[in-house]
Design a protein around this motif. Structure first.
Motif, PDB file in Angstrom:
ATOM      1  N   LYS A   1       0.826  -1.197   0.000  1.00  0.00           N
ATOM      2  CA  LYS A   1       0.000   0.000   0.000  1.00  0.00           C
ATOM      3  C   LYS A   1       0.866   1.255   0.000  1.00  0.00           C
ATOM      4  O   LYS A   1       1.939   1.287   0.612  1.00  0.00           O
ATOM      5  CB  LYS A   1      -0.917   0.032   1.225  1.00  0.00           C
ATOM      6  N   VAL A   2       0.378   2.283  -0.671  1.00  0.00           N
ATOM      7  CA  VAL A   2       1.036   3.593  -0.655  1.00  0.00           C
ATOM      8  C   VAL A   2       0.052   4.604  -0.090  1.00  0.00           C
ATOM      9  O   VAL A   2      -1.076   4.737  -0.575  1.00  0.00           O
ATOM     10  CB  VAL A   2       1.485   4.013  -2.068  1.00  0.00           C
ATOM     11  N   LEU A   3       0.481   5.300   0.952  1.00  0.00           N
ATOM     12  CA  LEU A   3      -0.320   6.337   1.595  1.00  0.00           C
ATOM     13  C   LEU A   3       0.392   7.670   1.385  1.00  0.00           C
ATOM     14  O   LEU A   3       1.543   7.835   1.793  1.00  0.00           O
ATOM     15  CB  LEU A   3      -0.470   6.037   3.086  1.00  0.00           C
TER      16      LEU A   3
ATOM     17  N   ASP B   1       1.597  17.740  12.923  1.00  0.00           N
ATOM     18  CA  ASP B   1       2.649  17.447  11.952  1.00  0.00           C
ATOM     19  C   ASP B   1       2.373  16.091  11.314  1.00  0.00           C
ATOM     20  O   ASP B   1       1.426  15.394  11.677  1.00  0.00           O
ATOM     21  CB  ASP B   1       4.061  17.524  12.558  1.00  0.00           C
ATOM     22  N   LYS B   2       3.198  15.733  10.363  1.00  0.00           N
ATOM     23  CA  LYS B   2       2.946  14.517   9.594  1.00  0.00           C
ATOM     24  C   LYS B   2       3.013  13.262  10.464  1.00  0.00           C
ATOM     25  O   LYS B   2       2.197  12.356  10.311  1.00  0.00           O
ATOM     26  CB  LYS B   2       3.927  14.421   8.424  1.00  0.00           C
ATOM     27  N   ALA B   3       3.964  13.211  11.378  1.00  0.00           N
ATOM     28  CA  ALA B   3       4.103  12.015  12.216  1.00  0.00           C
ATOM     29  C   ALA B   3       2.913  11.844  13.142  1.00  0.00           C
ATOM     30  O   ALA B   3       2.376  10.744  13.280  1.00  0.00           O
ATOM     31  CB  ALA B   3       5.393  12.078  13.026  1.00  0.00           C
ATOM     32  N   VAL B   4       2.486  12.924  13.784  1.00  0.00           N
ATOM     33  CA  VAL B   4       1.335  12.850  14.697  1.00  0.00           C
ATOM     34  C   VAL B   4       0.108  12.354  13.946  1.00  0.00           C
ATOM     35  O   VAL B   4      -0.609  11.453  14.395  1.00  0.00           O
ATOM     36  CB  VAL B   4       1.064  14.227  15.343  1.00  0.00           C
ATOM     37  N   GLY B   5      -0.139  12.929  12.760  1.00  0.00           N
ATOM     38  CA  GLY B   5      -1.282  12.517  11.964  1.00  0.00           C
ATOM     39  C   GLY B   5      -1.172  11.084  11.486  1.00  0.00           C
ATOM     40  O   GLY B   5      -2.137  10.310  11.554  1.00  0.00           O
ATOM     41  N   LEU B   6       0.023  10.717  11.024  1.00  0.00           N
ATOM     42  CA  LEU B   6       0.225   9.359  10.517  1.00  0.00           C
ATOM     43  C   LEU B   6       0.055   8.325  11.628  1.00  0.00           C
ATOM     44  O   LEU B   6      -0.574   7.280  11.422  1.00  0.00           O
ATOM     45  CB  LEU B   6       1.609   9.243   9.878  1.00  0.00           C
TER      46      LEU B   6
ATOM     47  N   MET C   1      -5.719   8.355  -8.041  1.00  0.00           N
ATOM     48  CA  MET C   1      -4.403   7.714  -8.055  1.00  0.00           C
ATOM     49  C   MET C   1      -4.478   6.314  -7.445  1.00  0.00           C
ATOM     50  O   MET C   1      -5.327   6.054  -6.588  1.00  0.00           O
ATOM     51  CB  MET C   1      -3.383   8.557  -7.293  1.00  0.00           C
ATOM     52  N   PRO C   2      -3.587   5.412  -7.861  1.00  0.00           N
ATOM     53  CA  PRO C   2      -3.578   4.056  -7.292  1.00  0.00           C
ATOM     54  C   PRO C   2      -2.905   4.022  -5.916  1.00  0.00           C
ATOM     55  O   PRO C   2      -1.833   3.458  -5.733  1.00  0.00           O
ATOM     56  CB  PRO C   2      -2.784   3.256  -8.328  1.00  0.00           C
ATOM     57  N   VAL C   3      -3.562   4.685  -4.945  1.00  0.00           N
ATOM     58  CA  VAL C   3      -3.022   4.757  -3.585  1.00  0.00           C
ATOM     59  C   VAL C   3      -4.088   4.323  -2.588  1.00  0.00           C
ATOM     60  O   VAL C   3      -5.278   4.288  -2.906  1.00  0.00           O
ATOM     61  CB  VAL C   3      -2.528   6.187  -3.244  1.00  0.00           C
ATOM     62  N   ALA C   4      -3.637   4.028  -1.377  1.00  0.00           N
ATOM     63  CA  ALA C   4      -4.532   3.518  -0.331  1.00  0.00           C
ATOM     64  C   ALA C   4      -4.962   4.618   0.621  1.00  0.00           C
ATOM     65  O   ALA C   4      -5.054   4.416   1.828  1.00  0.00           O
ATOM     66  CB  ALA C   4      -3.839   2.397   0.433  1.00  0.00           C
ATOM     67  N   GLY C   5      -5.205   5.797   0.082  1.00  0.00           N
ATOM     68  CA  GLY C   5      -5.610   6.923   0.904  1.00  0.00           C
ATOM     69  C   GLY C   5      -4.552   8.009   0.922  1.00  0.00           C
ATOM     70  O   GLY C   5      -3.456   7.852   0.366  1.00  0.00           O
ATOM     71  N   ALA C   6      -4.900   9.127   1.552  1.00  0.00           N
ATOM     72  CA  ALA C   6      -3.980  10.263   1.584  1.00  0.00           C
ATOM     73  C   ALA C   6      -4.249  11.128   2.808  1.00  0.00           C
ATOM     74  O   ALA C   6      -5.385  11.222   3.282  1.00  0.00           O
ATOM     75  CB  ALA C   6      -4.120  11.098   0.314  1.00  0.00           C
ATOM     76  N   MET C   7      -3.188  11.754   3.298  1.00  0.00           N
ATOM     77  CA  MET C   7      -3.296  12.738   4.365  1.00  0.00           C
ATOM     78  C   MET C   7      -2.910  14.093   3.794  1.00  0.00           C
ATOM     79  O   MET C   7      -1.963  14.198   3.013  1.00  0.00           O
ATOM     80  CB  MET C   7      -2.372  12.374   5.533  1.00  0.00           C
ATOM     81  N   ALA C   8      -3.663  15.130   4.182  1.00  0.00           N
ATOM     82  CA  ALA C   8      -3.434  16.480   3.672  1.00  0.00           C
ATOM     83  C   ALA C   8      -3.048  17.422   4.802  1.00  0.00           C
ATOM     84  O   ALA C   8      -3.215  17.115   5.983  1.00  0.00           O
ATOM     85  CB  ALA C   8      -4.692  16.990   2.973  1.00  0.00           C
TER      86      ALA C   8
END
Length: 265
Positions: free
Chosen positions: A55-57, A179-184, A74-81
């Protein structure tokens, strides 16, 4: 000697570690793109990873409105903005707001006021074209700003009760702690609990990606080669670095992962 010279090359990752990877959490601008565009090679790499059930997020600083449309095609398994502000699950579902905002209108007004205050000291800064499509943060273009000016902007935002980060595209005024880590980590915990840290690789190229390089949470992280432009400014540095820059660096990582699967099978 500069610090980045000690960063291990991607080729130094063991094939065993690579063969365990099941999820790639990756930045977009400067990491998946090449000169701001998606290439046929990148789209093929995403298709190849999907075919191998990897999977690519996407984990980007781009706006909610922009990411909503892109992630759906896109062929991805979701996204964070918005640097961890929102999560778009696969299947074109409604976004999940990861940063609690009780009153959105009031939140946007406070961000606008903060930006106006920054403009009094930096009259050259301009609101980004996609800022009107944002929910959790406020952006202006990074072009033309020196490293010392970016540090001053960071300090000013902190004094006004906001966080600040920047990428190779934009500067972000954001809620403190977003930030990205907290959200991820929140997305992994609530939506993707089947993946262990050893099954995840995080990828990035800019200062707003540095939390993805924190080895306490993400032991396997990769910087595409253009991260060297910023690497001495980063609090956390990637565990490995690609030979190629931008999207070609991501394709390099994809190739290593897919080859490791063939070796282990």
């Amino acid at each position: 000697m500069s610090r980045h010279q000690s960063l291990p090359a991607l080729s130094e990752i063991s094939s065993t570690s690579l063969s365990n990877i099941r999820l790639i959490a990756t930045d977009m601008d400067g990491t998946l793109t090449r000169r701001g565009k998606f290439t046929p090679a990148l789209l093929q790499a995403l298709e190849d990873l999907a075919a191998a059930d990897i999977k690519v997020l996407i984990v980007t600083g781009r706006s909610a409105g922009w990411v909503s449309g892109l992630s759906a095609i896109m062929p991805v398994a979701g996204a964070m903005a918005e640097n961890g502000g929102l999560y778009f699950p696969p299947g074109n579902q409604k976004p999940v707001v990861l940063t609690p905002i009780p009153d959105l209108a009031q939140h946007r007004q406070r961000l606008a006021t903060t930006f106006d205050n920054l403009q009094t000291q930096f009259p050259q800064i301009q609101e980004s074209a996609d800022n009107r499509f944002r929910i959790t943060d406020w952006t202006f273009d990074v072009a033309g700003l020196r490293e010392d000016e970016l540090q001053t902007l960071d300090n000013l935002c902190q004094q006004m009760g906001w966080g600040f980060t920047y990428s190779n595209v934009q500067c972000h005024i954001k809620p403190q702690g977003q930030d990205k880590a907290v959200g991820l980590l929140q997305v992994l915990r609530e939506y993707l609990p089947q993946y262990s840290p050893e099954q995840i690789v995080t990828v990035g190229d800019s200062p707003n990606d540095q939390s993805l390089f924190d080895r306490r949470y993400f032991p396997i992280s990769v910087g595409v080669a253009n991260v060297l432009e910023y690497v001495n400014q980063l609090k956390y540095q990637p565990a490995y670095i690609t030979t190629a820059a931008e999207g070609e660096g991501f394709c390099e990582l994809s190739s290593y992962i897919l080859k490791s699967l063939h070796i282990s099978s």
